[in-house]
Design an enzyme around this catalytic site. Structure first.
Site, PDB file in Angstrom:
ATOM      1  N   CYS A  50      33.217  33.274  -3.886  1.00 35.08           N
ATOM      2  CA  CYS A  50      34.618  33.676  -3.998  1.00 35.08           C
ATOM      3  C   CYS A  50      35.265  33.890  -2.634  1.00 35.08           C
ATOM      4  O   CYS A  50      36.468  33.692  -2.485  1.00 35.08           O
ATOM      5  CB  CYS A  50      34.729  34.963  -4.814  1.00 35.08           C
ATOM      6  SG  CYS A  50      34.325  34.771  -6.562  1.00 35.08           S
ATOM      7  N   HIS A  94      25.501  34.091  12.750  1.00 35.08           N
ATOM      8  CA  HIS A  94      26.472  34.135  11.654  1.00 35.08           C
ATOM      9  C   HIS A  94      25.771  34.138  10.302  1.00 35.08           C
ATOM     10  O   HIS A  94      26.099  34.960   9.432  1.00 35.08           O
ATOM     11  CB  HIS A  94      27.428  32.944  11.746  1.00 35.08           C
ATOM     12  CG  HIS A  94      28.422  32.880  10.624  1.00 35.08           C
ATOM     13  ND1 HIS A  94      29.488  33.764  10.519  1.00 35.08           N
ATOM     14  CD2 HIS A  94      28.499  32.063   9.527  1.00 35.08           C
ATOM     15  CE1 HIS A  94      30.176  33.490   9.425  1.00 35.08           C
ATOM     16  NE2 HIS A  94      29.592  32.466   8.806  1.00 35.08           N
TER      17      HIS A  94
END
Length: 340
Positions: A50, A94
């Site tokens: 999402c 990351h």
């Protein structure tokens, strides 16, 4: 062979843009196959949730590969985008932060780790990973586990579900007099349902394409399952409608909702769309008597109290640095062994 990550997240793009680039689970294998061919990637993992759409890859020339991946994604979406790019050590860091919940809208949430594991498993099962990404993702999972055990980053954090319930309560007040209609009984839907229930919700209606899941969730919380094909029948009596369904097209448009609002006698209707791509037509915001929020509206709620956990964030970031260093040391040793 160098690693890279290219993509969009809630930090860099609103949901209106992210939904254009989202990849459904049923399309993931085909998209990875096409991307490997188009960008000449040795390995690939596609992560679509999402809040983010990211491509992790291994290629001899990461910069050139990212240019080709960017072109492919924009052509597929029919939209341009300014993708975030990470290469080498930065890409490693990351991924480790993403897996540990440090890059999430809800800081410290654990759902993202399961989503990263699912994305990796799908790529591994389809033969899209090799020595580089296998080692990278396994180390990411270890890093996330160490962050959990070595810090209290999750202490006091809110989940997406609890943030949604808090937003509903701020709009409607006491939920003990409210009836909620939930569309989608997956993990996100269950989180929302349990959070609403914990706030004393009067009644919960659950609609899901697989009726068994709706019935199980409704039974666990003293609610009621309704047929997915008939969920609109409850729009005139529901106070809260929350969408978490993975739908191929909009489930509700403004023109469809307007007649239900006309018979509500002024009772406000709170709608929250947590799906990406979105389930509800954004034009609903123009209707009187209805308030529509999407998942981006949860960010301010989710950030409440984060300053109180600053010390734990620092601990977590230090763990990530150590894990990145360990990954790079192992990678260097592997390169030396290969050269020998």
């Amino acid at each position: 062979m160098n690693v890279f990550c290219l993509g969009l997240s809630h930090h860099t793009a609103a949901v209106s843009l992210r939904e254009c680039f989202a990849v459904a689970g049923s399309e993931s294998a085909a998209v990875m196959h096409e991307l490997r061919a188009a960008a000449g990637l040795a390995e690939i993992v596609l992560l679509s949730t999402c809040n983010r759409v990211e491509i992790y890859g291994a290629a001899p020339d990461p910069a050139a590969a990212m240019d080709l991946v960017s072109s492919f994604l924009q052509c597929r979406a029919g939209r341009t985008a300014d993708f975030a790019r990470h290469e080498g050590r930065d890409a490693v860091r990351h991924l480790f932060r993403v897996a540990a919940g440090l890059d999430s809208m809800v800081l410290g949430e654990t759902e993202i780790l399961g989503q990263v594991k699912d994305a990796y498993a799908a790529a591994f099962g389809a033969g899209h990973t090799g020595a580089v990404l296998n080692r990278l993702f396994q180390q990411a999972f270890r890093a996330a586990k160490q962050v959990r055990s070595g810090s209290e980053i999750g202490r006091g954090s809110v989940s997406v579900g609890s943030a949604a319930a808090r937003l509903a309560a701020s709009a409607l007040g006491d939920l003990a007099a409210c009836r909620a209609l939930l569309l989608g009984a997956g993990e996100a839907g269950e989180d929302v349902a349990r959070s609403l229930h914990a706030r004393g919700l009067m009644e919960l209606l659950v609609a899901n394409r697989t009726s068994g899941r709706a019935e199980a969730l409704a039974a666990a919380l003293g609610g009621r399952a309704v047929e997915f094909a008939r969920w609109r029948d409850h729009l005139s009596t529901a106070d809260i409608v929350i969408a978490c369904a993975d739908a191929p097209s909009r489930l509700l448009r403004a023109a469809e909702l307007a007649p239900f609002l006309a018979v509500r006698e002024g009772r406000p209707l709170f709608l929250l769309d947590l799906a990406v791509p979105r389930d509800f037509d954004p034009a609903i915001r123009s209707l009187s008597g209805a308030t529509l929020h999407d998942i981006d509206a949860l960010e301010a709620v989710a950030r409440e109290g984060e300053s109180l956990r600053a010390a734990e964030v620092a601990k977590a970031e230090e763990i990530i640095r150590g894990q990145v260093d360990e990954f790079n040391r192992r990678a260097d040793r592997t390169l030396l062994a290969d050269a020998a």
